[in-house]
Design a protein around this motif. Sequence first.
Motif, PDB file in Angstrom:
ATOM      1  N   GLN A  42       0.819  -1.225   0.000  1.00  0.00           N
ATOM      2  CA  GLN A  42       0.000   0.000   0.000  1.00  0.00           C
ATOM      3  C   GLN A  42       0.846   1.266   0.000  1.00  0.00           C
ATOM      4  O   GLN A  42       0.437   2.295  -0.518  1.00  0.00           O
ATOM      5  N   GLN A  43       2.000   1.224   0.680  1.00  0.00           N
ATOM      6  CA  GLN A  43       2.704   2.472   0.979  1.00  0.00           C
ATOM      7  C   GLN A  43       3.941   2.730   0.120  1.00  0.00           C
ATOM      8  O   GLN A  43       4.576   3.766   0.241  1.00  0.00           O
ATOM      9  N   PHE A  44       4.260   1.786  -0.746  1.00  0.00           N
ATOM     10  CA  PHE A  44       5.454   1.944  -1.584  1.00  0.00           C
ATOM     11  C   PHE A  44       5.252   3.049  -2.606  1.00  0.00           C
ATOM     12  O   PHE A  44       4.211   3.154  -3.240  1.00  0.00           O
ATOM     13  N   THR A  45       6.266   3.877  -2.774  1.00  0.00           N
ATOM     14  CA  THR A  45       6.241   4.875  -3.838  1.00  0.00           C
ATOM     15  C   THR A  45       7.506   4.668  -4.690  1.00  0.00           C
ATOM     16  O   THR A  45       8.609   4.588  -4.141  1.00  0.00           O
ATOM     17  N   PRO A  46       7.339   4.520  -6.001  1.00  0.00           N
ATOM     18  CA  PRO A  46       8.474   4.122  -6.857  1.00  0.00           C
ATOM     19  C   PRO A  46       9.435   5.281  -7.140  1.00  0.00           C
ATOM     20  O   PRO A  46       9.558   5.750  -8.264  1.00  0.00           O
ATOM     21  N   VAL A  47      10.082   5.727  -6.090  1.00  0.00           N
ATOM     22  CA  VAL A  47      10.990   6.876  -6.180  1.00  0.00           C
ATOM     23  C   VAL A  47      12.341   6.456  -5.607  1.00  0.00           C
ATOM     24  O   VAL A  47      12.405   5.846  -4.536  1.00  0.00           O
ATOM     25  N   LEU A  48      13.409   6.787  -6.322  1.00  0.00           N
ATOM     26  CA  LEU A  48      14.761   6.484  -5.837  1.00  0.00           C
ATOM     27  C   LEU A  48      15.336   7.709  -5.131  1.00  0.00           C
ATOM     28  O   LEU A  48      15.368   8.803  -5.685  1.00  0.00           O
ATOM     29  N   VAL A  49      15.781   7.470  -3.900  1.00  0.00           N
ATOM     30  CA  VAL A  49      16.471   8.499  -3.111  1.00  0.00           C
ATOM     31  C   VAL A  49      17.907   8.011  -2.928  1.00  0.00           C
ATOM     32  O   VAL A  49      18.185   7.189  -2.053  1.00  0.00           O
ATOM     33  N   PRO A  50      18.848   8.455  -3.761  1.00  0.00           N
ATOM     34  CA  PRO A  50      20.212   7.945  -3.644  1.00  0.00           C
ATOM     35  C   PRO A  50      20.843   8.364  -2.312  1.00  0.00           C
ATOM     36  O   PRO A  50      20.701   9.520  -1.907  1.00  0.00           O
ATOM     37  N   PRO A  51      21.520   7.436  -1.627  1.00  0.00           N
ATOM     38  CA  PRO A  51      22.228   7.823  -0.410  1.00  0.00           C
ATOM     39  C   PRO A  51      23.182   8.994  -0.685  1.00  0.00           C
ATOM     40  O   PRO A  51      23.789   9.057  -1.760  1.00  0.00           O
ATOM     41  N   TRP A  52      23.300   9.871   0.239  1.00  0.00           N
ATOM     42  CA  TRP A  52      24.098  11.110   0.124  1.00  0.00           C
ATOM     43  C   TRP A  52      23.626  11.978  -1.045  1.00  0.00           C
ATOM     44  O   TRP A  52      24.344  12.862  -1.507  1.00  0.00           O
ATOM     45  N   ASN A  53      22.417  11.696  -1.547  1.00  0.00           N
ATOM     46  CA  ASN A  53      21.829  12.511  -2.617  1.00  0.00           C
ATOM     47  C   ASN A  53      22.675  12.556  -3.882  1.00  0.00           C
ATOM     48  O   ASN A  53      22.656  13.543  -4.613  1.00  0.00           O
ATOM     49  N   ARG A  54      23.430  11.476  -4.122  1.00  0.00           N
ATOM     50  CA  ARG A  54      24.296  11.474  -5.308  1.00  0.00           C
ATOM     51  C   ARG A  54      24.106  10.194  -6.107  1.00  0.00           C
ATOM     52  O   ARG A  54      24.022   9.110  -5.550  1.00  0.00           O
ATOM     53  N   ILE A  55      24.071  10.356  -7.445  1.00  0.00           N
ATOM     54  CA  ILE A  55      23.971   9.194  -8.335  1.00  0.00           C
ATOM     55  C   ILE A  55      24.687   9.552  -9.637  1.00  0.00           C
ATOM     56  O   ILE A  55      24.584  10.687 -10.104  1.00  0.00           O
ATOM     57  N   ALA A  56      25.430   8.590 -10.202  1.00  0.00           N
ATOM     58  CA  ALA A  56      26.140   8.849 -11.460  1.00  0.00           C
ATOM     59  C   ALA A  56      25.123   9.003 -12.591  1.00  0.00           C
ATOM     60  O   ALA A  56      24.163   8.230 -12.683  1.00  0.00           O
ATOM     61  N   ALA A  57      25.351  10.004 -13.443  1.00  0.00           N
ATOM     62  CA  ALA A  57      24.385  10.337 -14.499  1.00  0.00           C
ATOM     63  C   ALA A  57      23.989   9.143 -15.373  1.00  0.00           C
ATOM     64  O   ALA A  57      22.811   9.004 -15.714  1.00  0.00           O
ATOM     65  N   PRO A  58      24.934   8.241 -15.760  1.00  0.00           N
ATOM     66  CA  PRO A  58      24.534   7.148 -16.658  1.00  0.00           C
ATOM     67  C   PRO A  58      23.486   6.203 -16.058  1.00  0.00           C
ATOM     68  O   PRO A  58      22.784   5.510 -16.796  1.00  0.00           O
ATOM     69  N   MET A  59      23.356   6.173 -14.751  1.00  0.00           N
ATOM     70  CA  MET A  59      22.354   5.285 -14.131  1.00  0.00           C
ATOM     71  C   MET A  59      20.928   5.791 -14.401  1.00  0.00           C
ATOM     72  O   MET A  59      19.989   5.003 -14.425  1.00  0.00           O
ATOM     73  N   LEU A  60      20.803   7.102 -14.562  1.00  0.00           N
ATOM     74  CA  LEU A  60      19.460   7.700 -14.586  1.00  0.00           C
ATOM     75  C   LEU A  60      18.594   7.151 -15.714  1.00  0.00           C
ATOM     76  O   LEU A  60      17.405   6.893 -15.518  1.00  0.00           O
ATOM     77  N   ALA A  61      19.224   6.947 -16.879  1.00  0.00           N
ATOM     78  CA  ALA A  61      18.457   6.478 -18.041  1.00  0.00           C
ATOM     79  C   ALA A  61      17.869   5.087 -17.796  1.00  0.00           C
ATOM     80  O   ALA A  61      16.893   4.698 -18.429  1.00  0.00           O
ATOM     81  N   GLU A  62      18.476   4.334 -16.873  1.00  0.00           N
ATOM     82  CA  GLU A  62      18.015   2.962 -16.604  1.00  0.00           C
ATOM     83  C   GLU A  62      16.788   2.932 -15.677  1.00  0.00           C
ATOM     84  O   GLU A  62      16.080   1.924 -15.611  1.00  0.00           O
ATOM     85  N   LEU A  63      16.580   3.989 -14.934  1.00  0.00           N
ATOM     86  CA  LEU A  63      15.570   3.942 -13.871  1.00  0.00           C
ATOM     87  C   LEU A  63      14.131   3.715 -14.365  1.00  0.00           C
ATOM     88  O   LEU A  63      13.419   2.895 -13.775  1.00  0.00           O
ATOM     89  N   PRO A  64      13.693   4.412 -15.434  1.00  0.00           N
ATOM     90  CA  PRO A  64      12.305   4.175 -15.861  1.00  0.00           C
ATOM     91  C   PRO A  64      12.062   2.704 -16.218  1.00  0.00           C
ATOM     92  O   PRO A  64      11.005   2.162 -15.898  1.00  0.00           O
TER      93      PRO A  64
END
Length: 248
Positions: free
Chosen positions: A124-146
């Motif tokens: 019921q409570q899951f929201t499909p949002v990624l919160v990277p630890p330390w608010n950082r993620i390498a740009a090439p990963m982003l295209a994979e998320l959808p």
Amino acid sequence: MTADIRTPLLAELDRWQANGRIACFWLRDDDAVKPTEPLDRLMDLTRRYAVPATLAVIPECTGQELANYLQDKPMASVAVHGWSHKNHAGENEKKQELGAHRPIEDVIAEIDGGFKHLQALYPQQFTPVLVPPWNRIAAPMLAELPGLGYRALSVFGPEKAGPLPVINTHVDLMDWHGTRRARAHSELASDIARRLRQMFETGGTMGLLAHHLVHDEQAWAFLDALFEITTQHPACRWKSLPDMLGQR
Ligand SMILES: [Zn+2]
């Protein structure tokens, strides 16, 4: 003492009201893995003011115990806080779990595993949002998320356009680099007022970032005062992340 907070906030919110506008606020709280006294305190406080909270939960370290605890707290939603909150960056670099330090396939497998683990625990409570630890993620990963099912990314600071929607936090309650306690109330309030001025021109939301496990009394007092002032103001609306994504 709440004058430090009240005066700058009301100056802005009253202006929003005079212009027939509503400012959207949201609360993200990071690093939950199990029920604790500070989490209880956060849940009590947010329930008292009917403020929805998004908990960024660390998948590898959590399980049924937290899920059972949150079951009767419908105002809480759960987002994916990386996988294990492990730092893979070098000693002289800023901390990162989802950086470019490992093969992209390995990082993607973790981001995928975190999604699936929390989705199963929180039907019921899951929201499909990624919160990277330390608010950082390498740009090439982003295209994979959808492709993994993620519908948004949430980090800290101004939103940058990318392959999926970004819903950030903008004001951090804690002073990580100095005292490691809550920042001064007057500073926090003026940061929120500044964000409201930006939003007045460009739209967007006011995301507040909290970390219940390390809050000192000043941090709790700020949240209490902020909720009291804003939830009574007709120009402020606290929204849940699922609402903002149109999930409910
Ligand atoms: Zn974290």
